[in-house]
Design a protein around this motif. Structure first.
Motif, PDB file in Angstrom:
ATOM      1  N   UNK A  78       0.829  -1.218   0.000  1.00 21.30           N
ATOM      2  CA  UNK A  78       0.000   0.000   0.000  1.00 21.30           C
ATOM      3  C   UNK A  78       0.857   1.259   0.000  1.00 21.30           C
ATOM      4  N   UNK A  79       2.009   1.197   0.666  1.00 26.88           N
ATOM      5  CA  UNK A  79       2.821   2.411   0.817  1.00 26.88           C
ATOM      6  C   UNK A  79       3.647   2.737  -0.433  1.00 26.88           C
ATOM      7  N   UNK A  80       3.809   1.771  -1.344  1.00 28.80           N
ATOM      8  CA  UNK A  80       4.573   2.033  -2.582  1.00 28.80           C
ATOM      9  C   UNK A  80       3.776   2.919  -3.532  1.00 28.80           C
ATOM     10  N   UNK A  81       4.462   3.746  -4.265  1.00 24.13           N
ATOM     11  CA  UNK A  81       3.838   4.507  -5.357  1.00 24.13           C
ATOM     12  C   UNK A  81       4.377   3.921  -6.653  1.00 24.13           C
ATOM     13  N   UNK A  82       3.762   2.835  -7.094  1.00 25.32           N
ATOM     14  CA  UNK A  82       4.326   2.058  -8.207  1.00 25.32           C
ATOM     15  C   UNK A  82       4.417   2.856  -9.493  1.00 25.32           C
ATOM     16  N   UNK A  83       3.382   3.672  -9.767  1.00 22.91           N
ATOM     17  CA  UNK A  83       3.401   4.409 -11.041  1.00 22.91           C
ATOM     18  C   UNK A  83       4.026   5.799 -10.912  1.00 22.91           C
ATOM     19  N   UNK A  84       4.513   6.132  -9.701  1.00 21.24           N
ATOM     20  CA  UNK A  84       5.275   7.374  -9.525  1.00 21.24           C
ATOM     21  C   UNK A  84       4.478   8.646  -9.743  1.00 21.24           C
ATOM     22  N   UNK A  85       3.175   8.603  -9.498  1.00 19.82           N
ATOM     23  CA  UNK A  85       2.355   9.807  -9.720  1.00 19.82           C
ATOM     24  C   UNK A  85       2.154  10.625  -8.443  1.00 19.82           C
ATOM     25  N   UNK A  88       0.284   6.949  -3.274  1.00 22.77           N
ATOM     26  CA  UNK A  88       0.642   5.552  -3.019  1.00 22.77           C
ATOM     27  C   UNK A  88      -0.405   4.611  -3.609  1.00 22.77           C
ATOM     28  N   UNK A  89      -0.012   3.362  -3.802  1.00 23.65           N
ATOM     29  CA  UNK A  89      -0.969   2.358  -4.286  1.00 23.65           C
ATOM     30  C   UNK A  89      -2.191   2.304  -3.380  1.00 23.65           C
ATOM     31  N   UNK A  90      -1.948   2.349  -2.063  1.00 21.61           N
ATOM     32  CA  UNK A  90      -3.058   2.295  -1.105  1.00 21.61           C
ATOM     33  C   UNK A  90      -3.966   3.499  -1.221  1.00 21.61           C
ATOM     34  N   UNK A  91      -3.365   4.665  -1.423  1.00 22.36           N
ATOM     35  CA  UNK A  91      -4.179   5.868  -1.592  1.00 22.36           C
ATOM     36  C   UNK A  91      -5.065   5.725  -2.833  1.00 22.36           C
TER      37      UNK A  91
END
Ligand SMILES: [Ca+2]
Ligand SMILES: [Ca+2]
Length: 339
Positions: A78-85, A88-91
């Motif tokens: 959840x804490x990662x921002x995979x697409x860098x926008x 975070x993924x969770x957000x």
């Protein structure tokens, strides 16, 4: 084998393989929060699924599948921002702290969900506001007590979140406020617990109100807040939903522990020395024991109660009341004896 039958078998096998492939993706859709909102497009460049994985799909594939190929949704993913926008993924999936578990209801607000693997899909409007998780730990001294917490914007004092717990049931508990914070701002977190046990805020030393500050925030906030350690005592809080009352001259506190077996501590505080009676009654109002009768100095006084009647008999399990009486009035609290 004749040709039509052979073709049918080949066609059936192809359908079976295709089905298994789609099912393999579909079961993962149900293993991330709000997965059904975006379906296979959560993980694949092609919205219909299959083929190249996007940044979120790659992150899942690389580090968050268990031995059976199931997605491990947790605080870390959840804490990662995979697409860098910047979200975070969770957000983006409306579960910023990775609390959701497979099979539980969809968290957050489904209309605010965006694509965690597509940088051009970002939360807008209220969805862009950040969330806050408050992890309260070591709150044993406040078990059973009323608890109120609020978050305010430090610069204006505007309250942006408020929560009340009627009775704290565990020493560690957490509260999550969704979409209440703006990046770059500073917030005060303020709480009090009803240590004096009368249902309202009393000036110290009866109760205390505490403050913690989250400064110049960026990203969703998960704070661990330990009882009486990383807090500032703010005395009589101003402008809170919990209005302080005038100091009382006599307060009977919540006993601790409660429920109890067989011992508990009963406390009261006096502003001025006075004559008091402290007694225990059963459910029917019969006097069970008299803990103290006499003159008491100003300050806090503790009495140990060992679940025995005046003649030394061990009391039956159940609800009892303890009552303090003085010229200032009568106060009563309830306690539970377990066996
Ligand atoms: Ca993102
Ligand atoms: Ca995105």
């Amino acid at each position: 084998m004749n040709k039509p039958i052979q073709n049918f078998i080949i066609f059936s096998l192809l359908v079976l393989v295709w089905n298994q492939s789609v099912m393999a993706r579909n079961f993962r859709v149900n293993q991330i929060p709000n997965g059904s909102e975006n379906g296979c497009a959560n993980c694949h460049v092609n919205p219909a699924g299959g083929g190249t994985r996007n940044a979120f799909g790659s992150a899942v594939e690389d580090g968050f599948l268990d031995g059976s190929g199931n997605v491990t949704w947790n605080a870390s993913l959840a804490s990662l921002d995979s697409d860098g926008d910047g979200f975070s993924n969770g957000h983006e999936l409306e579960d910023p702290f990775g609390l959701w578990t497979i099979g539980s209801g969809a968290p957050g607000t489904s209309s605010l969900v965006t694509f965690p693997g597509n940088a051009s899909s970002v939360p807008a409007g209220s969805g862009a506001a950040l969330s806050m998780q408050l992890n309260f730990i070591n709150f044993g001294p406040h078990l059973g007590q009323l608890f109120q917490v609020r978050v305010e914007l430090t610069s204006t004092g505007e309250q942006v979140a408020f929560e009340e717990v009627a009775a704290i049931s565990e020493a560690a508990f957490d509260i999550t406020f969704m979409h209440i914070l703006e990046s770059g701002e500073t917030y005060n977190i303020e709480y009090w617990a009803d240590f004096s046990g009368n249902g309202s805020y009393d000036a110290p030393p009866g109760d205390h109100a505490w403050r913690n500050t989250a400064s110049n925030i960026s990203g969703d906030q998960s704070l661990t807040l330990t009882h009486n350690t990383n807090w500032v005592d703010i005395g009589n809080p101003v402008g809170l939903d919990f209005e302080p009352l005038a100091p009382t001259a006599l307060s009977l506190h919540a006993n601790y522990p409660n429920p109890f077996n067989p011992e508990t501590t009963i406390s009261f505080s006096l502003d001025v020395a006075q004559q008091i009676d402290l007694r225990v009654y059963d459910m029917r109002g019969n006097l069970v024991n008299s803990l103290y009768s006499g003159f008491a100095q100003a300050g806090k006084h503790d009495f140990r109660f060992d679940a025995r009647s005046a003649n030394g008999e061990i009391l039956a399990a159940g609800i009892y009341f303890y009552q303090i009486e003085s010229t200032l009035g009568v106060q009563t609290q309830r306690m539970t004896l377990l066996k």
